[in-house]
Design an enzyme around this catalytic site. Structure first.
Site, mmCIF file in Angstrom:
data_model
loop_
_atom_site.group_PDB
_atom_site.id
_atom_site.type_symbol
_atom_site.label_atom_id
_atom_site.label_comp_id
_atom_site.label_asym_id
_atom_site.label_seq_id
_atom_site.Cartn_x
_atom_site.Cartn_y
_atom_site.Cartn_z
ATOM 1 N N GLY A 156 0.835 -1.189 0.000
ATOM 2 C CA GLY A 156 0.000 0.000 0.000
ATOM 3 C C GLY A 156 0.870 1.239 0.000
ATOM 4 O O GLY A 156 1.954 1.257 -0.582
ATOM 5 N N ARG A 157 0.416 2.277 0.700
ATOM 6 C CA ARG A 157 1.160 3.538 0.681
ATOM 7 C C ARG A 157 2.565 3.382 1.255
ATOM 8 O O ARG A 157 3.543 3.869 0.678
ATOM 9 C CB ARG A 157 0.390 4.604 1.462
ATOM 10 C CG ARG A 157 -0.907 5.057 0.796
ATOM 11 C CD ARG A 157 -1.601 6.108 1.639
ATOM 12 N NE ARG A 157 -1.931 5.580 2.966
ATOM 13 C CZ ARG A 157 -3.082 4.981 3.267
ATOM 14 N NH1 ARG A 157 -4.006 4.855 2.334
ATOM 15 N NH2 ARG A 157 -3.325 4.528 4.481
ATOM 16 N N ILE A 158 2.672 2.712 2.399
ATOM 17 C CA ILE A 158 3.990 2.561 3.024
ATOM 18 C C ILE A 158 4.857 1.613 2.197
ATOM 19 O O ILE A 158 6.044 1.875 1.974
ATOM 20 C CB ILE A 158 3.850 2.062 4.474
ATOM 21 C CG1 ILE A 158 3.118 3.113 5.315
ATOM 22 C CG2 ILE A 158 5.221 1.765 5.068
ATOM 23 C CD1 ILE A 158 2.789 2.661 6.723
ATOM 24 N N THR A 235 7.673 -3.793 10.575
ATOM 25 C CA THR A 235 7.304 -2.526 11.205
ATOM 26 C C THR A 235 5.793 -2.334 11.171
ATOM 27 O O THR A 235 5.307 -1.222 11.383
ATOM 28 C CB THR A 235 7.980 -1.336 10.486
ATOM 29 O OG1 THR A 235 7.640 -1.357 9.093
ATOM 30 C CG2 THR A 235 9.493 -1.378 10.645
ATOM 31 N N ALA A 236 5.046 -3.399 10.902
ATOM 32 C CA ALA A 236 3.592 -3.307 10.775
ATOM 33 C C ALA A 236 2.912 -3.654 12.094
ATOM 34 O O ALA A 236 2.735 -2.807 12.964
ATOM 35 C CB ALA A 236 3.105 -4.195 9.630
ATOM 36 N N ARG A 237 2.528 -4.911 12.263
ATOM 37 C CA ARG A 237 1.896 -5.381 13.477
ATOM 38 C C ARG A 237 2.541 -6.695 13.925
ATOM 39 O O ARG A 237 2.858 -7.547 13.095
ATOM 40 C CB ARG A 237 0.388 -5.593 13.261
ATOM 41 C CG ARG A 237 -0.417 -4.309 13.173
ATOM 42 C CD ARG A 237 -0.492 -3.632 14.532
ATOM 43 N NE ARG A 237 -1.316 -2.438 14.528
ATOM 44 C CZ ARG A 237 -0.862 -1.202 14.351
ATOM 45 N NH1 ARG A 237 0.435 -1.003 14.124
ATOM 46 N NH2 ARG A 237 -1.677 -0.170 14.398
ATOM 47 N N GLU A 266 2.433 -5.285 23.671
ATOM 48 C CA GLU A 266 3.222 -4.070 23.805
ATOM 49 C C GLU A 266 2.782 -3.299 25.044
ATOM 50 O O GLU A 266 1.581 -3.164 25.276
ATOM 51 C CB GLU A 266 3.070 -3.196 22.549
ATOM 52 C CG GLU A 266 3.601 -3.881 21.293
ATOM 53 C CD GLU A 266 3.490 -3.005 20.046
ATOM 54 O OE1 GLU A 266 2.953 -1.867 20.155
ATOM 55 O OE2 GLU A 266 3.920 -3.446 18.966
ATOM 56 N N HIS A 285 8.459 -0.120 18.808
ATOM 57 C CA HIS A 285 7.349 0.394 18.000
ATOM 58 C C HIS A 285 7.475 1.898 17.778
ATOM 59 O O HIS A 285 6.583 2.683 18.123
ATOM 60 C CB HIS A 285 5.998 0.061 18.636
ATOM 61 C CG HIS A 285 4.886 -0.006 17.630
ATOM 62 N ND1 HIS A 285 3.810 -0.837 17.769
ATOM 63 C CD2 HIS A 285 4.697 0.648 16.457
ATOM 64 C CE1 HIS A 285 2.993 -0.697 16.725
ATOM 65 N NE2 HIS A 285 3.521 0.205 15.916
#
Length: 338
Positions: A156-158, A235-237, A266, A285
């Site tokens: 997607g965008r990232i 770096t997502a979930r 977290e 995070h």
């Protein structure tokens, strides 16, 4: 009309001052909790008493929260950032609560950070830094990134921002996404199935939203499909990666290394076995934690609350359909173009 706004996003401790001043200038009463989020259960309900809006961290919201007497005044959730998997959107919609979020504002910050982790893993800078700290002097041989193949899970965008950075290293980009984007294809990104991506990539980076379908998508079988020299970045979930499988893969040398900025729980518990897993680089995070980006996101999240309070439609809603439903808790807002 003025609203009581609860802020649970811990980022506000550093980058939230302009947004807080904006809310107060609009007549809002701003409440900061004794403990930053994410909050859940009774801890969350205690803070919701008398609040009209929450500018929230990944707090846990579902039907039981929305139906609680403490949340009777709640009219909007405005999420700091792009992820909203901690909120049951169907339940929010049923309760008449719009959910705002801030996609697009953190793309470059996260892409920069993901690429920084890739470079760090590839050239072993984190490891030699620690050696130097401990008084040593030992060279470690890393691997080149230039000309290699980067696999992007979730383009997607990232993901596209990461591909743009990879182009400067003359990298070939493969991507796996349930909805291939034409902009990525125009950039030269080749969309393939997940198995092909894992088998052919020198580096794999995850940028997908977390869904029921992709929960735990990187398990033992998937990690074994990767090259033994491959490096993984998430770096997502945290839920994308099966923790026990990754730890075993790193211990057994199934893959060469990994870098994580997201975790199932977290903050990461002090005794979590990740902390002693070899060839694992960890960060708390913070991929979106650049000062400029943080201030922009904070302001955008605050503006969504003020928009609804003043009778305008917030710009970015996960569930815009709620605005046309009779259970909407706020007054029906005017369209943004009016």
């Amino acid at each position: 009309m003025s609203w009581n706004v609860l802020i649970t996003a811990r980022t506000f401790a550093v980058v939230g001052k302009p947004a807080i001043e904006f809310l107060k200038a609009k007549g809002c009463q701003v409440t900061l909790p004794p403990k930053w989020g994410p909050l859940k259960g009774d801890e969350l309900l205690e803070q919701l008493e008398g609040r009209d809006a929450v500018l929230c961290s990944p707090d846990a919201y579902d039907a039981s929260v929305f139906a609680a007497s403490q949340a009777s005044r709640l009219k909007i959730l405005s999420r700091w950032g792009v992820g909203y998997d901690s909120i049951n959107i169907a339940d929010a919609t049923h309760a008449g609560i719009p959910v705002a979020y801030t996609p697009g504002l953190l793309d470059d910050a996260v892409a920069d950070y993901a690429f920084a982790l890739l470079l760090t893993l590839a050239r072993r800078t984190h490891s030699v830094h620690q050696t130097m700290r401990e008084g040593g002097w030992k060279t470690e041989w890393g691997v080149d990134m230039c000309g290699k193949t980067l696999g992007i899970i979730g383009c997607g965008r990232i993901g596209r921002a990461v591909a743009k950075r990879a182009s400067g290293f003359d990298m070939k980009c493969l991507a796996y996404d349930v909805q291939p984007h034409p902009d990525a294809q125009a950039m030269g990104v080749e969309f393939v199935d997940l198995e092909t991506l894992l088998q052919k990539s020198d580096f794999v980076t995850i940028h997908a939203a977390l869904t029921d379908a992709n929960q735990g998508m990187m398990g033992e079988a998937e990690l074994k499909q990767m090259r033994p020299t491959a490096l993984l970045v998430n770096t997502a979930r945290g839920g994308h990666v099966q923790e026990s499988a990754l730890m075993e893969a790193l211990k057994q040398g199934v893959i060469a290394g990994a870098a994580l900025d997201a975790y199932v729980q977290e903050p990461l518990p002090k005794d979590h076995p990740y902390r002693t897993t070899p060839n694992l680089l960890m960060s708390p995070h913070q991929a979106s934690s650049s000062l400029e980006t943080g201030e922009r996101i904070s302001m955008a999240a605050a503006e969504a609350i003020v928009d609804l309070m003043e009778g305008r439609t917030p710009g970015l809603l996960v569930n815009p359909e709620v605005l046309d439903q009779p259970q909407l808790r706020a007054s029906k807002p005017a369209p943004r173009n009016s």
